[in-house]
Design a protein around this motif. Structure first.
Motif, mmCIF file in Angstrom:
data_model
loop_
_atom_site.group_PDB
_atom_site.id
_atom_site.type_symbol
_atom_site.label_atom_id
_atom_site.label_comp_id
_atom_site.label_asym_id
_atom_site.label_seq_id
_atom_site.Cartn_x
_atom_site.Cartn_y
_atom_site.Cartn_z
ATOM 1 N N TYR A 73 13.374 -23.850 17.072
ATOM 2 C CA TYR A 73 12.867 -23.113 18.234
ATOM 3 C C TYR A 73 13.819 -23.250 19.404
ATOM 4 C CZ TYR A 73 8.482 -22.378 15.844
ATOM 5 O OH TYR A 73 7.538 -21.975 14.942
ATOM 6 N N LYS A 74 13.976 -22.156 20.133
ATOM 7 C CA LYS A 74 14.777 -22.157 21.358
ATOM 8 C C LYS A 74 13.847 -22.436 22.540
ATOM 9 C CE LYS A 74 17.892 -18.724 19.498
ATOM 10 N NZ LYS A 74 17.885 -17.328 19.195
ATOM 11 N N GLN A 75 14.391 -23.044 23.567
ATOM 12 C CA GLN A 75 13.597 -23.343 24.775
ATOM 13 C C GLN A 75 12.910 -22.086 25.312
ATOM 14 O OE1 GLN A 75 13.487 -27.054 24.691
ATOM 15 N NE2 GLN A 75 12.736 -26.262 26.580
ATOM 16 N N GLU A 76 13.560 -20.943 25.175
ATOM 17 C CA GLU A 76 12.998 -19.694 25.708
ATOM 18 C C GLU A 76 11.743 -19.255 24.953
ATOM 19 O OE1 GLU A 76 16.648 -19.095 24.265
ATOM 20 O OE2 GLU A 76 16.750 -20.683 25.767
ATOM 21 N N GLU A 77 11.556 -19.733 23.731
ATOM 22 C CA GLU A 77 10.388 -19.346 22.936
ATOM 23 C C GLU A 77 9.130 -20.140 23.314
ATOM 24 O OE1 GLU A 77 11.533 -18.193 18.558
ATOM 25 O OE2 GLU A 77 12.670 -20.004 19.159
ATOM 26 N N LEU A 78 9.309 -21.331 23.841
ATOM 27 C CA LEU A 78 8.184 -22.234 24.063
ATOM 28 C C LEU A 78 7.171 -21.737 25.098
ATOM 29 C CD1 LEU A 78 10.038 -25.662 23.789
ATOM 30 C CD2 LEU A 78 9.001 -24.259 21.981
ATOM 31 N N PRO A 79 7.589 -21.131 26.217
ATOM 32 C CA PRO A 79 6.574 -20.648 27.171
ATOM 33 C C PRO A 79 5.614 -19.620 26.571
ATOM 34 C CG PRO A 79 8.697 -20.771 28.248
ATOM 35 C CD PRO A 79 8.943 -21.007 26.771
#
Length: 137
Positions: A13-19
């Motif tokens: 997972y990329k940080q941008e996917e977490l929100p």
């Protein structure tokens, strides 16, 4: 008053996917457990591949390395119907975030009002319960 811990493999997972994942979880909580919109407490934990284990086919569900472990600690008392609806709603919402329904592993952990403080060393939920009882008396 849920507290959510989400564990995932950091290489998946990329940080941008977490929100988006976080918001989808919160949306399902507000819809099925009537959690207030501002009752929003979540922690995401990324793990190295050697720290993350699962069976890829347990109970005939085909999992991938994008498996999310979602542990939700919340007040006990939700009905079976609410829980089933919540699980189904998560499985509907999270594919839009790139998470397959098969890669959701959710555990609900029930607690009581006295098990929580939201700061200042006060059991706020017990205080609220007491105030409501006095008002109703």
């Amino acid at each position: 008053m849920p507290f959510i811990r989400v564990s995932y493999r950091e290489d998946q997972y990329k940080q941008e996917e977490l929100p988006a994942i976080s918001h989808a979880i919160h949306q399902a909580l507000t819809e099925h457990f009537r959690v207030p919109a501002d009752d929003y407490f979540q922690v995401f934990h990324g793990h190295k591949p050697g720290e993350y284990y699962y069976d890829p086919a347990y109970l005939k569900v085909t999992r991938t390395d994008r498996l999310l472990y979602i542990q939700i600690t919340l007040k006990s008392g939700r009905t079976e119907e609410q829980k089933r609806g919540f699980y189904a709603r998560l499985a509907e919402l999270l594919p839009a975030c790139g998470v397959r329904a098969e890669d959701l592993f959710v555990v609900l952990v029930g607690t009581e009002f006295e098990d929580w403080t939201f700061g200042n060393g006060i059991a706020q939920m017990l205080e609220r319960k007491r105030e409501e009882a006095q008002r109703d008396a």
